[in-house]
Design a protein around this motif. Structure first.
Motif, PDB file in Angstrom:
ATOM      1  N   ILE A 101      -0.937  15.992  -0.345  1.00  4.50           N
ATOM      2  CA  ILE A 101      -1.641  14.762  -0.714  1.00  4.50           C
ATOM      3  C   ILE A 101      -0.687  13.799  -1.408  1.00  4.50           C
ATOM      4  N   THR A 102       0.128  14.311  -2.317  1.00  3.58           N
ATOM      5  CA  THR A 102       1.107  13.471  -3.012  1.00  3.58           C
ATOM      6  C   THR A 102       2.073  12.843  -2.021  1.00  3.58           C
ATOM      7  N   PHE A 103       2.527  13.627  -1.055  1.00  2.00           N
ATOM      8  CA  PHE A 103       3.435  13.108  -0.037  1.00  2.00           C
ATOM      9  C   PHE A 103       2.763  11.987   0.753  1.00  2.00           C
ATOM     10  N   GLY A 104       1.500  12.181   1.125  1.00  2.00           N
ATOM     11  CA  GLY A 104       0.763  11.174   1.882  1.00  2.00           C
ATOM     12  C   GLY A 104       0.551   9.896   1.094  1.00  2.00           C
ATOM     13  N   VAL A 105       0.214  10.031  -0.186  1.00  6.09           N
ATOM     14  CA  VAL A 105      -0.008   8.844  -1.023  1.00  6.09           C
ATOM     15  C   VAL A 105       1.288   8.061  -1.181  1.00  6.09           C
ATOM     16  N   ARG A 106       2.393   8.748  -1.340  1.00  2.00           N
ATOM     17  CA  ARG A 106       3.683   8.048  -1.450  1.00  2.00           C
ATOM     18  C   ARG A 106       4.031   7.332  -0.147  1.00  2.00           C
ATOM     19  N   ALA A 107       3.707   7.955   0.974  1.00  2.57           N
ATOM     20  CA  ALA A 107       3.962   7.302   2.261  1.00  2.57           C
ATOM     21  C   ALA A 107       3.119   6.037   2.397  1.00  2.57           C
ATOM     22  N   ILE A 108       1.862   6.109   1.989  1.00  2.00           N
ATOM     23  CA  ILE A 108       0.992   4.927   2.043  1.00  2.00           C
ATOM     24  C   ILE A 108       1.532   3.841   1.130  1.00  2.00           C
ATOM     25  N   GLU A 109       1.987   4.229  -0.050  1.00  2.00           N
ATOM     26  CA  GLU A 109       2.552   3.256  -0.992  1.00  2.00           C
ATOM     27  C   GLU A 109       3.748   2.535  -0.379  1.00  2.00           C
ATOM     28  N   LYS A 110       4.623   3.273   0.256  1.00  2.00           N
ATOM     29  CA  LYS A 110       5.812   2.660   0.873  1.00  2.00           C
ATOM     30  C   LYS A 110       5.429   1.751   2.034  1.00  2.00           C
ATOM     31  N   GLN A 111       4.440   2.167   2.826  1.00  2.00           N
ATOM     32  CA  GLN A 111       4.054   1.374   3.987  1.00  2.00           C
ATOM     33  C   GLN A 111       3.331   0.094   3.610  1.00  2.00           C
ATOM     34  N   THR A 112       2.622   0.120   2.487  1.00  2.00           N
ATOM     35  CA  THR A 112       1.881  -1.072   2.077  1.00  2.00           C
ATOM     36  C   THR A 112       2.644  -1.922   1.072  1.00  2.00           C
ATOM     37  N   GLU A 113       3.838  -1.543   0.728  1.00  2.00           N
ATOM     38  CA  GLU A 113       4.644  -2.277  -0.250  1.00  2.00           C
ATOM     39  C   GLU A 113       4.899  -3.731   0.158  1.00  2.00           C
ATOM     40  N   PRO A 114       5.193  -4.037   1.421  1.00  2.00           N
ATOM     41  CA  PRO A 114       5.468  -5.434   1.800  1.00  2.00           C
ATOM     42  C   PRO A 114       4.246  -6.352   1.730  1.00  2.00           C
ATOM     43  N   ILE A 115       3.056  -5.817   1.566  1.00  2.00           N
ATOM     44  CA  ILE A 115       1.848  -6.642   1.562  1.00  2.00           C
ATOM     45  C   ILE A 115       1.738  -7.465   0.282  1.00  2.00           C
ATOM     46  N   GLY A 116       2.292  -6.981  -0.827  1.00  2.00           N
ATOM     47  CA  GLY A 116       2.155  -7.631  -2.125  1.00  2.00           C
ATOM     48  C   GLY A 116       2.473  -9.116  -2.132  1.00  2.00           C
ATOM     49  N   PRO A 117       3.679  -9.538  -1.726  1.00  2.00           N
ATOM     50  CA  PRO A 117       4.001 -10.960  -1.754  1.00  2.00           C
ATOM     51  C   PRO A 117       3.121 -11.791  -0.815  1.00  2.00           C
ATOM     52  N   VAL A 118       2.729 -11.225   0.297  1.00  6.93           N
ATOM     53  CA  VAL A 118       1.896 -11.957   1.251  1.00  6.93           C
ATOM     54  C   VAL A 118       0.513 -12.208   0.659  1.00  6.93           C
ATOM     55  N   LEU A 119       0.000 -11.229  -0.087  1.00  2.00           N
ATOM     56  CA  LEU A 119      -1.319 -11.392  -0.698  1.00  2.00           C
ATOM     57  C   LEU A 119      -1.335 -12.524  -1.710  1.00  2.00           C
ATOM     58  N   THR A 120      -0.231 -12.755  -2.396  1.00  3.40           N
ATOM     59  CA  THR A 120      -0.158 -13.871  -3.333  1.00  3.40           C
ATOM     60  C   THR A 120      -0.336 -15.186  -2.596  1.00  3.40           C
ATOM     61  N   ASP A 121       0.315 -15.336  -1.468  1.00  4.05           N
ATOM     62  CA  ASP A 121       0.176 -16.554  -0.661  1.00  4.05           C
ATOM     63  C   ASP A 121      -1.264 -16.699  -0.145  1.00  4.05           C
ATOM     64  N   ILE A 122      -1.834 -15.596   0.319  1.00 10.07           N
ATOM     65  CA  ILE A 122      -3.199 -15.640   0.853  1.00 10.07           C
ATOM     66  C   ILE A 122      -4.184 -16.015  -0.253  1.00 10.07           C
ATOM     67  N   ASN A 123      -4.012 -15.451  -1.438  1.00 12.63           N
ATOM     68  CA  ASN A 123      -4.908 -15.775  -2.554  1.00 12.63           C
ATOM     69  C   ASN A 123      -4.797 -17.245  -2.944  1.00 12.63           C
ATOM     70  N   GLY A 124      -3.575 -17.777  -2.913  1.00 10.72           N
ATOM     71  CA  GLY A 124      -3.400 -19.198  -3.214  1.00 10.72           C
ATOM     72  C   GLY A 124      -4.130 -20.070  -2.208  1.00 10.72           C
ATOM     73  N   ALA A 125      -4.013 -19.717  -0.934  1.00  8.84           N
ATOM     74  CA  ALA A 125      -4.686 -20.490   0.108  1.00  8.84           C
ATOM     75  C   ALA A 125      -6.206 -20.370  -0.033  1.00  8.84           C
ATOM     76  N   LEU A 126      -6.694 -19.192  -0.368  1.00 11.03           N
ATOM     77  CA  LEU A 126      -8.137 -19.006  -0.539  1.00 11.03           C
ATOM     78  C   LEU A 126      -8.665 -19.783  -1.746  1.00 11.03           C
ATOM     79  N   GLU A 127      -7.875 -19.893  -2.792  1.00  4.86           N
ATOM     80  CA  GLU A 127      -8.289 -20.696  -3.946  1.00  4.86           C
ATOM     81  C   GLU A 127      -8.418 -22.164  -3.556  1.00  4.86           C
TER      82      GLU A 127
END
Length: 84
Positions: free
Chosen positions: A41-67
């Protein structure tokens, strides 16, 4: 008679120790399986964390546009006073 009681008592103690040892072995085996599962489970959670890491900066842009959209919708939805 005393010798028989002593022998029976020793047999009972040996059986008790054997039963307790059996339960401890079963508990240890269960804990090993749980530990292995938690490792997976720990291995899987770390893999998910690495795969979703690039989403962070994009979400900031999306939130700005939604505001901006929310602000524009508030202006459109504001009740307007009728002009006479």
């Amino acid at each position: 008679m005393k010798t028989t009681l002593i022998v029976v008592t020793l047999i009972e103690v040996a059986l008790l120790v054997a039963v307790l040892a059996g339960y401890l072995i079963a508990i240890a085996a269960t804990l090993r399986r749980v530990s292995a599962t938690l490792g997976l489970i720990t291995f899987g959670v770390r893999a998910i964390e690495k795969q979703t890491e690039p989403i962070g900066p994009v979400l900031t842009d999306i939130n700005g546009a939604l505001e901006q959209v929310a602000g524009a919708l508030e202006q459109v939805a504001r009740p307007q006073m009728p002009t006479v």
